[in-house]
Design an enzyme around this catalytic site. Structure first.
Site, PDB file in Angstrom:
ATOM      1  N   ASN A 184       0.821  -1.222   0.000  1.00 19.13           N
ATOM      2  CA  ASN A 184       0.000   0.000   0.000  1.00 19.13           C
ATOM      3  C   ASN A 184       0.856   1.273   0.000  1.00 19.13           C
ATOM      4  O   ASN A 184       0.359   2.364  -0.245  1.00 19.13           O
ATOM      5  CB  ASN A 184      -0.973   0.013   1.180  1.00 19.13           C
ATOM      6  CG  ASN A 184      -0.265  -0.013   2.518  1.00 19.13           C
ATOM      7  OD1 ASN A 184       0.841  -0.537   2.620  1.00 19.13           O
ATOM      8  ND2 ASN A 184      -0.869   0.570   3.528  1.00 19.13           N
ATOM      9  N   HIS A 378      27.816  -6.523 -31.858  1.00 20.62           N
ATOM     10  CA  HIS A 378      27.259  -5.497 -30.983  1.00 20.62           C
ATOM     11  C   HIS A 378      26.587  -4.408 -31.813  1.00 20.62           C
ATOM     12  O   HIS A 378      27.202  -3.858 -32.735  1.00 20.62           O
ATOM     13  CB  HIS A 378      28.375  -4.887 -30.118  1.00 20.62           C
ATOM     14  CG  HIS A 378      27.858  -3.951 -29.074  1.00 20.62           C
ATOM     15  ND1 HIS A 378      28.421  -2.714 -28.829  1.00 20.62           N
ATOM     16  CD2 HIS A 378      26.823  -4.058 -28.216  1.00 20.62           C
ATOM     17  CE1 HIS A 378      27.759  -2.122 -27.842  1.00 20.62           C
ATOM     18  NE2 HIS A 378      26.773  -2.917 -27.454  1.00 20.62           N
ATOM     19  N   HIS A 379      25.337  -4.137 -31.497  1.00 21.01           N
ATOM     20  CA  HIS A 379      24.596  -3.033 -32.119  1.00 21.01           C
ATOM     21  C   HIS A 379      24.143  -2.079 -31.022  1.00 21.01           C
ATOM     22  O   HIS A 379      23.075  -2.266 -30.440  1.00 21.01           O
ATOM     23  CB  HIS A 379      23.340  -3.553 -32.840  1.00 21.01           C
ATOM     24  CG  HIS A 379      23.621  -4.306 -34.108  1.00 21.01           C
ATOM     25  ND1 HIS A 379      22.680  -5.119 -34.704  1.00 21.01           N
ATOM     26  CD2 HIS A 379      24.724  -4.359 -34.905  1.00 21.01           C
ATOM     27  CE1 HIS A 379      23.192  -5.643 -35.815  1.00 21.01           C
ATOM     28  NE2 HIS A 379      24.428  -5.207 -35.950  1.00 21.01           N
ATOM     29  N   GLU A 380      24.943  -1.084 -30.704  1.00 17.03           N
ATOM     30  CA  GLU A 380      24.466  -0.032 -29.792  1.00 17.03           C
ATOM     31  C   GLU A 380      23.736   0.993 -30.658  1.00 17.03           C
ATOM     32  O   GLU A 380      24.304   1.489 -31.640  1.00 17.03           O
ATOM     33  CB  GLU A 380      25.640   0.614 -29.044  1.00 17.03           C
ATOM     34  CG  GLU A 380      25.275   1.823 -28.198  1.00 17.03           C
ATOM     35  CD  GLU A 380      24.195   1.555 -27.156  1.00 17.03           C
ATOM     36  OE1 GLU A 380      24.425   0.738 -26.251  1.00 17.03           O
ATOM     37  OE2 GLU A 380      23.099   2.167 -27.258  1.00 17.03           O
ATOM     38  N   HIS A 448      20.133  -5.386 -24.469  1.00 16.09           N
ATOM     39  CA  HIS A 448      20.333  -4.487 -23.324  1.00 16.09           C
ATOM     40  C   HIS A 448      19.384  -3.297 -23.434  1.00 16.09           C
ATOM     41  O   HIS A 448      18.945  -2.950 -24.528  1.00 16.09           O
ATOM     42  CB  HIS A 448      21.786  -4.029 -23.253  1.00 16.09           C
ATOM     43  CG  HIS A 448      22.657  -5.059 -22.600  1.00 16.09           C
ATOM     44  ND1 HIS A 448      23.572  -4.763 -21.633  1.00 16.09           N
ATOM     45  CD2 HIS A 448      22.702  -6.404 -22.758  1.00 16.09           C
ATOM     46  CE1 HIS A 448      24.166  -5.872 -21.234  1.00 16.09           C
ATOM     47  NE2 HIS A 448      23.671  -6.881 -21.909  1.00 16.09           N
ATOM     48  N   GLU A 449      19.091  -2.684 -22.279  1.00  9.31           N
ATOM     49  CA  GLU A 449      18.080  -1.617 -22.193  1.00  9.31           C
ATOM     50  C   GLU A 449      16.788  -2.057 -22.892  1.00  9.31           C
ATOM     51  O   GLU A 449      16.302  -1.402 -23.823  1.00  9.31           O
ATOM     52  CB  GLU A 449      18.589  -0.289 -22.777  1.00  9.31           C
ATOM     53  CG  GLU A 449      19.791   0.285 -22.059  1.00  9.31           C
ATOM     54  CD  GLU A 449      21.105  -0.349 -22.503  1.00  9.31           C
ATOM     55  OE1 GLU A 449      21.240  -0.687 -23.684  1.00  9.31           O
ATOM     56  OE2 GLU A 449      22.006  -0.527 -21.656  1.00  9.31           O
ATOM     57  N   GLU A 473      28.080  -4.107 -14.360  1.00  7.84           N
ATOM     58  CA  GLU A 473      28.749  -2.877 -14.804  1.00  7.84           C
ATOM     59  C   GLU A 473      28.675  -1.766 -13.742  1.00  7.84           C
ATOM     60  O   GLU A 473      29.535  -0.893 -13.700  1.00  7.84           O
ATOM     61  CB  GLU A 473      28.168  -2.390 -16.130  1.00  7.84           C
ATOM     62  CG  GLU A 473      26.702  -2.012 -16.050  1.00  7.84           C
ATOM     63  CD  GLU A 473      26.075  -1.712 -17.414  1.00  7.84           C
ATOM     64  OE1 GLU A 473      26.690  -1.987 -18.445  1.00  7.84           O
ATOM     65  OE2 GLU A 473      24.946  -1.205 -17.421  1.00  7.84           O
TER      66      GLU A 473
HETATM   67  C1  NOJ Z   1      25.137  -0.309 -21.693  1.00  6.67           C
HETATM   68  C2  NOJ Z   1      25.261  -1.791 -21.669  1.00  6.67           C
HETATM   69  O1  NOJ Z   1      24.582  -2.351 -20.582  1.00  6.67           O
HETATM   70  C3  NOJ Z   1      26.733  -2.133 -21.609  1.00  6.67           C
HETATM   71  O2  NOJ Z   1      26.897  -3.513 -21.460  1.00  6.67           O
HETATM   72  C4  NOJ Z   1      27.410  -1.615 -22.850  1.00  6.67           C
HETATM   73  O3  NOJ Z   1      28.770  -1.813 -22.730  1.00  6.67           O
HETATM   74  C5  NOJ Z   1      27.145  -0.124 -23.042  1.00  6.67           C
HETATM   75  N1  NOJ Z   1      25.770   0.176 -22.906  1.00  6.67           N
HETATM   76  C6  NOJ Z   1      27.583   0.351 -24.414  1.00  6.67           C
HETATM   77  O4  NOJ Z   1      26.765  -0.206 -25.392  1.00  6.67           O
END
Ligand code: NOJ
Length: 666
Positions: A184, A378-380, A448-449, A473
């Site tokens: 609550n 890796h694709h950021e 991620h995210e 991290e």
């Molecule tokens: C956040 C991710 O959690 C991390 O693992 C990554 O190294 C960085 N972004 C860069 O993409």
């Protein structure tokens, strides 16, 4: 005359059949312990849930607010139908091979009594371990394309239970510390929301099969224990654009006797659709390392320059190490054009087909193939889904050409495309597009995210693992000092119930030249045990390779599998300690991980899960003499003993300590 009376009789029969439901809208679990009842009160639809005659959910109302009208009033139950279902299905990968899917179903049709006479059906599936329900909108004249402004689904808990959660709108990417608060007193929180009742039951509310809809958060109504659904909105305030026919995700409530039973519930997976990928032979769990911790410790940069991490030479060094120690992959971040920009704001400048000039992907992937190691891509995106979607096919085709079959995706930016929340319908649509496109190119995804997972890996088993957690991290750069010792004793029972976690345990060197007050707040033995406790079919050993060299404890990381045929939870208390045992999918061996919070602890571990009559060799990696996580975290004592299913092992966990065990069948 005769004909008139016949007609009257027909009308009467029809009226009885059409207006009175044939049975009561009630359904019980196959074992009879859980009972769901549905009813209508003053034109509003509600349901209740009981377990062994104890109230779990009191009268909880259902319905919607649509853009042009309410859709929760003036309702009548027009029909009900009960059915039963039972199957056993196999997971492509997972915490066990086979899953039993057994439930009784109640479908309740409702319609507005007059006016537009719009209708929907609520389908309840009652399992022995809980309940799932969803709304289904059939095709109909007066409801075609519509906009949901609010989902009114309630969970009227019997009491203000103790609960573990993270706040919904103030925790970026779900990367928060779980708070223990009576329900609550909660503000709007994310699901999974896990609770412990005063009489020792455990409940988790979450959702399953989040498809083209917004993620569900929960908020208590007027500071009571009645929780109401809160859908993440679009930037314009709308919640969901919907069509009839169409369905909502399943709302789920796990009801368990122990914290371990929460973890072993497969209700969420059962409420997802069967696998849509015909040939799954390319989907392979594995353990990987990465050019990664070095960036977070500021030894390397993502962008090209004197400290660039993703060079051909450095990658080959990691490939050599992976090959030598049996890792299946090497993740390389910062390999592509775009990192030189202010990338969390300028994600639209990323190219997913243009490597930096010092990263020779052709040479690297040839070298990796020779050594039987895969490059993990890796694709950021920096949150720019528009830029990513424009390149999606070429991005996966590019990696496929080089034999890269797993890609870590990332969305670091508070909003997607500067506008929409990750957990909105906008985000949900994008993430699904990525999973499905990746499947076309035979690529596994580590997202991620993300939006909070909801079991989609049953349907799309190339969705291997996701972040959506405060991971390792934070031990590199979090200004609050890193993840506190209890964190990993909570997440298996909260975020972990939503699916595999890419937490990336396995840091061996706790010194931090950049932020000396931030560090891994565990013992080294606990880092080993986390490989078993935190489930992920792609499991990354987080540290730089030089920190693993010549450390005997590394043996546990390299021998621990990432795919299991069975999982048991011998003992656990949320926020205090967890012991988990898992059987390797590819051998007769078991692996155990046991961890504790900041308190040192003595536990006993009966090995009753082992095959009766069989002999095993136990290789035990435990906190060494005098270990304490703050002042003396590193010593790991390695011991061996012969054991059987009758053996009870004494576990002595140091403060924030752990024990990891390999049980090899003789
Ligand atoms: C956040 C991710 O959690 C991390 O693992 C990554 O190294 C960085 N972004 C860069 O993409």
């Amino acid at each position: 005359m005769k004909q008139v009376s016949k007609l009257l009789l027909l009308v009467l029969i029809c009226l009885t059949a059409c207006s009175t439901p044939p049975q009561q809208p009630v359904v019980s679990s196959p074992d009879g312990s859980i009972r769901v009842e549905v009813g209508a009160e003053d034109g509003r639809l509600f349901y209740t849930v009981n377990k062994n005659d104890k109230v779990i959910l009191d009268k909880s109302f259902l319905g919607f607010v649509l853009k042009d009208s309410d859709f929760d009033k003036n309702l009548d139950i027009t029909n009900i139908k009960t059915t039963s279902f039972e199957e056993t299905w196999d997971q492509v990968w997972g915490e066990e091979t086979s899953v039993v899917n057994k439930y009784n179903q109640l479908a309740v049709d409702v319609a507005e009594k007059d006016g537009l006479k719009r209708k929907f059906t609520v389908v309840f599936r009652v399992f022995d371990d809980g309940v799932g329900f969803r709304y289904e909108f059939p095709e109909q004249e007066n409801l075609k394309d519509f906009v949901i402004m609010d989902e009114l689904t309630e969970f009227a808990l019997a009491d203000s239970h103790k609960s573990w959660s993270i706040p919904a709108y103030h925790t970026e990417y779900y990367e928060g510390l779980y708070r223990t608060i009576p329900v609550n007193e909660l503000d709007t929180v994310c699901t999974p929301l896990t609770m412990e009742t005063k009489d020792g039951m455990y409940l988790t509310i979450h959702e399953a099969n989040l498809t083209d809809y917004a993620a569900m958060n929960l908020l208590p109504k007027n500071k009571t224990s009645v929780l109401k659904a809160d859908l993440t909105p679009w930037s314009t305030g709308e919640k969901v654009y919907m069509n009839a026919p169409g369905v909502t995700p399943w709302r789920t409530i796990i009801i368990a006797a122990t914290p371990g039973d929460l973890m072993l519930s497969r209700l969420m997976l059962n409420l997802n659709e069967p696998c849509k990928i015909t040939d799954t032979s390319w989907i392979k769990p594995g353990r990987y390392i990465g050019i990664w911790w070095g960036m977070h410790m500021e030894k390397y940069t993502w962008y090209q320059g004197p400290k660039h991490g993703a060079t051909t030479e450095n990658t080959k060094r990691y490939i050599d190490f992976a090959a030598e120690h049996g890792f299946s992959g090497v993740l390389v971040e910062g390999w592509n054009d775009g990192w030189q920009n202010d990338w969390t704001k300028e994600g639209d400048k990323f190219s997913f087909t243009k490597p930096y000039s010092d990263f020779d992907i052709e040479e690297i992937t040839k070298y990796a193939a020779m050594k039987n190691v895969k490059l993990v891509g890796h694709h950021e995106t920096g949150g720019s889904t528009l830029n990513y979607e424009r390149q999606l096919d070429s991005a996966f085709a590019f990696y496929q050409k080089y034999g890269v079959d797993a890609v870590k995706t990332g969305y670091v930016s508070p909003l997607l495309d500067g506008k929409e929340r990750h957990s909105s319908q906008y985000g949900v649509r994008h993430y699904r597009k990525v999973i499905e496109t990746a499947a076309k190119y035979h690529v596994m995804i580590d997202n991620h995210e993300p939006v909070m997972p909801t079991g989609l890996q049953r349907t799309w088993p190339n969705l291997m693992t996701q972040e959506g957690v405060r991971g390792q991290e934070y031990d590199a750069w979090s200004r609050d000092g890193g993840n506190p010792p209890e964190h990993t004793t909570i997440i298996p029972f909260t975020r972990g119930l939503a699916g595999p976690i890419d937490f990336t345990p396995g840091t061996f060197n706790f010194t931090n030249p950049v932020y000396p007050n931030t560090r891994v707040q565990t013992t080294l033995a606990k880092q080993l045990a986390l490989s078993v406790v935190i489930y992920s079919p792609l499991q990354m050993a987080s540290d730089m390779i030089e920190n693993y060299e010549n450390n005997p404890a590394f043996e546990f990381i390299t021998s621990c599998p990432a795919n299991w045929s069975k999982t048991v939870v011998p003992d656990a208390k949320i926020g205090e300690y967890v012991t988990i045992a898992r059987k390797d999918r590819n051998s007769e061996n078991w692996y155990v991980g046991s961890i504790t919070n900041a308190d040192s602890r003595k536990l006993t571990l009966p090995l009753s899960f082992l095959d009766k009559g069989a002999k095993y060799k136990a290789r035990i990696f435990k906190d060494g003499e005098g270990v304490e996580y703050k002042s003396n975290p590193y010593p790991v004592a390695i011991e061996e003993m012969n054991v059987t299913s009758d053996t009870v092992i004494d576990l002595n966990l140091a403060t924030s300590g752990g024990t990891a065990i390999i049980l090899t069948k003789q």
